[in-house]
Design a protein around this motif. Structure first.
Motif, PDB file in Angstrom:
ATOM      1  N   ASP A  68      -7.799 -20.454  -7.051  1.00 18.50           N
ATOM      2  CA  ASP A  68      -8.542 -19.545  -6.019  1.00 18.50           C
ATOM      3  C   ASP A  68      -9.174 -20.647  -4.957  1.00 18.50           C
ATOM      4  O   ASP A  68      -9.280 -20.057  -4.012  1.00 18.50           O
ATOM      5  N   SER A  75      -7.991 -23.351  -4.134  1.00 15.29           N
ATOM      6  CA  SER A  75      -6.838 -23.925  -3.318  1.00 15.29           C
ATOM      7  C   SER A  75      -6.600 -22.766  -2.302  1.00 15.29           C
ATOM      8  O   SER A  75      -6.430 -23.106  -0.916  1.00 15.29           O
ATOM      9  N   LYS A  76      -6.582 -21.433  -2.683  1.00 16.62           N
ATOM     10  CA  LYS A  76      -6.327 -20.376  -1.868  1.00 16.62           C
ATOM     11  C   LYS A  76      -7.311 -20.266  -0.732  1.00 16.62           C
ATOM     12  O   LYS A  76      -7.052 -20.288   0.546  1.00 16.62           O
ATOM     13  N   LYS A  77      -8.595 -20.545  -0.760  1.00 17.35           N
ATOM     14  CA  LYS A  77      -9.796 -20.609  -0.126  1.00 17.35           C
ATOM     15  C   LYS A  77      -9.534 -21.787   0.982  1.00 17.35           C
ATOM     16  O   LYS A  77      -9.754 -21.508   2.162  1.00 17.35           O
ATOM     17  N   TYR A  78      -9.195 -22.990   0.416  1.00 22.34           N
ATOM     18  CA  TYR A  78      -9.304 -24.060   1.210  1.00 22.34           C
ATOM     19  C   TYR A  78      -7.890 -23.814   2.121  1.00 22.34           C
ATOM     20  O   TYR A  78      -8.139 -24.307   3.349  1.00 22.34           O
ATOM     21  N   ILE A  79      -7.053 -23.380   1.812  1.00 21.18           N
ATOM     22  CA  ILE A  79      -5.810 -23.249   2.744  1.00 21.18           C
ATOM     23  C   ILE A  79      -5.991 -22.276   3.755  1.00 21.18           C
ATOM     24  O   ILE A  79      -5.625 -22.389   4.991  1.00 21.18           O
ATOM     25  N   GLU A  80      -6.770 -21.208   3.423  1.00 20.37           N
ATOM     26  CA  GLU A  80      -7.129 -20.096   4.353  1.00 20.37           C
ATOM     27  C   GLU A  80      -7.969 -20.787   5.555  1.00 20.37           C
ATOM     28  O   GLU A  80      -7.793 -20.577   6.755  1.00 20.37           O
ATOM     29  N   ASP A  81      -8.968 -21.461   4.961  1.00 19.23           N
ATOM     30  CA  ASP A  81      -9.889 -22.316   6.076  1.00 19.23           C
ATOM     31  C   ASP A  81      -9.139 -23.426   6.882  1.00 19.23           C
ATOM     32  O   ASP A  81      -9.327 -23.363   7.919  1.00 19.23           O
ATOM     33  N   SER A 107      -6.117 -23.627   7.550  1.00 25.07           N
ATOM     34  CA  SER A 107      -5.078 -22.899   8.767  1.00 25.07           C
ATOM     35  C   SER A 107      -5.830 -22.165   9.809  1.00 25.07           C
ATOM     36  O   SER A 107      -5.106 -22.350  10.854  1.00 25.07           O
ATOM     37  N   LYS A 108      -6.955 -22.177   9.787  1.00 21.67           N
ATOM     38  CA  LYS A 108      -7.755 -21.456  10.841  1.00 21.67           C
ATOM     39  C   LYS A 108      -7.713 -22.640  11.848  1.00 21.67           C
ATOM     40  O   LYS A 108      -7.808 -22.453  13.375  1.00 21.67           O
ATOM     41  N   TYR A 156     -14.393 -27.991  -1.703  1.00 22.28           N
ATOM     42  CA  TYR A 156     -13.850 -26.747  -2.336  1.00 22.28           C
ATOM     43  C   TYR A 156     -13.606 -26.772  -3.621  1.00 22.28           C
ATOM     44  O   TYR A 156     -13.280 -25.819  -4.426  1.00 22.28           O
ATOM     45  N   GLU A 202       2.276 -22.880  11.470  1.00 18.63           N
ATOM     46  CA  GLU A 202       2.101 -21.849  12.099  1.00 18.63           C
ATOM     47  C   GLU A 202       2.659 -22.435  13.458  1.00 18.63           C
ATOM     48  O   GLU A 202       2.286 -23.364  13.970  1.00 18.63           O
TER      49      GLU A 202
END
Length: 78
Positions: free
Chosen positions: A35, A37-43, A45-46, A59, A73
């Motif tokens: 969880d 890791s997912k939040k860190y990668i989302e942030d 990636s922005k 995180y 991306e």
């Protein structure tokens, strides 16, 4: 692995990676907790330029990390 171990592992991974991997993928340190890791990668990636290796510490709640890679991306991926 502990943070200092993850830094060493990332450095080794980059040294051994083919240039196309370096060009096309992010290689980053993330919390081992899924969880977090997912939040860190989302942030991350922005705005990847706003993050460095130590950014993942904010995180992580248990000082347990891993090194992951994922495709960058591209401008063409619209």
């Amino acid at each position: 692995m502990k943070y200092h171990e993850a830094v060493a592992h990332k450095k080794e991974s980059i040294q051994n990676a083919h240039e196309s991997i370096i060009r096309d993928y992010h290689i980053i340190i993330v919390p081992a907790n899924t969880d977090e890791s997912k939040k860190y990668i989302e942030d991350f990636s922005k705005n990847p330029e706003a993050y460095d290796d130590a950014s993942c510490k904010k995180y992580c709640t248990d000082d347990n990390y891993e090194v992951v890679s994922f495709r960058k991306e591209t401008e063409d991926s619209n």
